[in-house]
Design an enzyme around this catalytic site. Structure first.
Site, PDB file in Angstrom:
ATOM      1  CE  LYS A 224      -4.239  -1.718   0.062  1.00 47.67           C
ATOM      2  NZ  LYS A 224      -5.099  -1.842   1.229  1.00 47.67           N
ATOM      3  NE  ARG A 258      -7.521  -8.700  -0.983  1.00 49.01           N
ATOM      4  CZ  ARG A 258      -7.066  -7.850  -1.885  1.00 49.01           C
ATOM      5  NH1 ARG A 258      -6.201  -6.904  -1.536  1.00 49.01           N
ATOM      6  NH2 ARG A 258      -7.478  -7.916  -3.144  1.00 49.01           N
TER       7      ARG A 258
END
Length: 278
Positions: A224, A258
């Site tokens: 991210k 995840r």
């Protein structure tokens, strides 16, 4: 202090999923041309199957299949195109690896319905049932586990953590109103969604507070932007940064992670589990 952990066991056709014994690793399979770090790499069935096989070999406990990028500035995909991307992959994976739980990463009820019929077992909704009024009903009809992620259209927070918790409670209420049992609800704090750099860090610091809402937590931090910003590195050089966030999440009680880099993160998970689940 020992983190709060929830115990759940799901029988999903030929597949099984158990929470509370160790951290589960969800491998990301984007069958999109434009996802932020792997767009276009797995958007053919043969390539998607090969990558899924590798992730399972590397230690993935379940595979999350997505047909629409959710990166900032992405182009929305209509339902038919999303179906054309994900259904052949789900069917192929279900045929070849029926023992591996599959989740469909979608916020569209029509896509979720056809994906579940094609062999998916779990709905992973980045809008937490707030984007499509029929999604909760589809999940209730199939009796499947659901992952409800925190998201919103603005960042007009009064108090960040209280507002995130309140937003997640709204998602849970939508699920419960449709008849979905608490045991089938998993939450996701939505790292990287409707949050700036500082807000993402603040949520990461307080994951244990959100876990005390009463539901297992999935953490999705892989590659991210807030990690890339903190390290000032490109997307293909942040696996260690992802590992740090995963370790912090597990220490606070996150029970599913995840990730893109399954092999490397699986090792991080195993070391954390040796401590947390001792």
């Amino acid at each position: 202090m020992k983190p709060t952990l929830y115990h759940r066991s799901y029988r999903l056709g030929s597949a099984e999923l158990t929470l509370g014994e160790r951290t589960l690793v969800m491998g990301i399979l984007n069958v999109t041309p434009d996802s932020f770090s792997d767009g276009g790499r797995y958007n053919r069935v043969d390539l998607a199957l090969k990558h899924a096989r590798q992730m399972v070999e590397d230690g993935a406990d379940l595979i999350d299949i997505g047909g629409e990028s959710t990166r900032p500035g992405h182009e929305p995909v209509d339902e038919q195109e999303e179906l054309e991307r994900v259904i052949p992959v789900i069917e192929a994976l279900h045929r070849e690896m029926p023992q591996v739980p599959l989740s469909v990463d979608t916020y569209k009820a029509g896509v979720a319905r056809e994906a579940l019929q094609a062999g998916a077992h779990i709905i992973n909704d980045v809008w937490g049932f707030k984007a499509d009024g029929q999604m909760a009903q589809v999940a209730a009809e199939f009796g499947c586990p659901v992952i409800l992620m925190h998201n919103r259209h603005d960042r007009n927070y009064r108090e960040l953590l209280q507002d995130v918790a309140a937003d997640l409670r709204e998602c849970v209420q939508l699920a419960r109103n449709a008849g979905i049992s608490d045991d089938n609800i998993i939450l996701d704090p939505g790292i990287g969604f409707a949050k700036d750099y500082t807000e993402n860090l603040r949520v990461m610091q307080a994951l244990d507070e959100l876990i005390r809402l009463g539901y297992p937590m999935l953490l999705g931090t892989s590659r991210k932007k807030f990690i890339r910003t903190a390290l000032d590195l490109p997307v293909d050089e942040v696996v260690l940064g992802t590992a740090a966030t995963v370790a912090l999440g597990i220490a606070q009680g996150c029970q599913i992670v995840r990730v893109h880099d399954v092999k490397e993160i699986k090792r991080t998970v195993q070391m954390c589990d040796a401590i947390v689940y001792a």
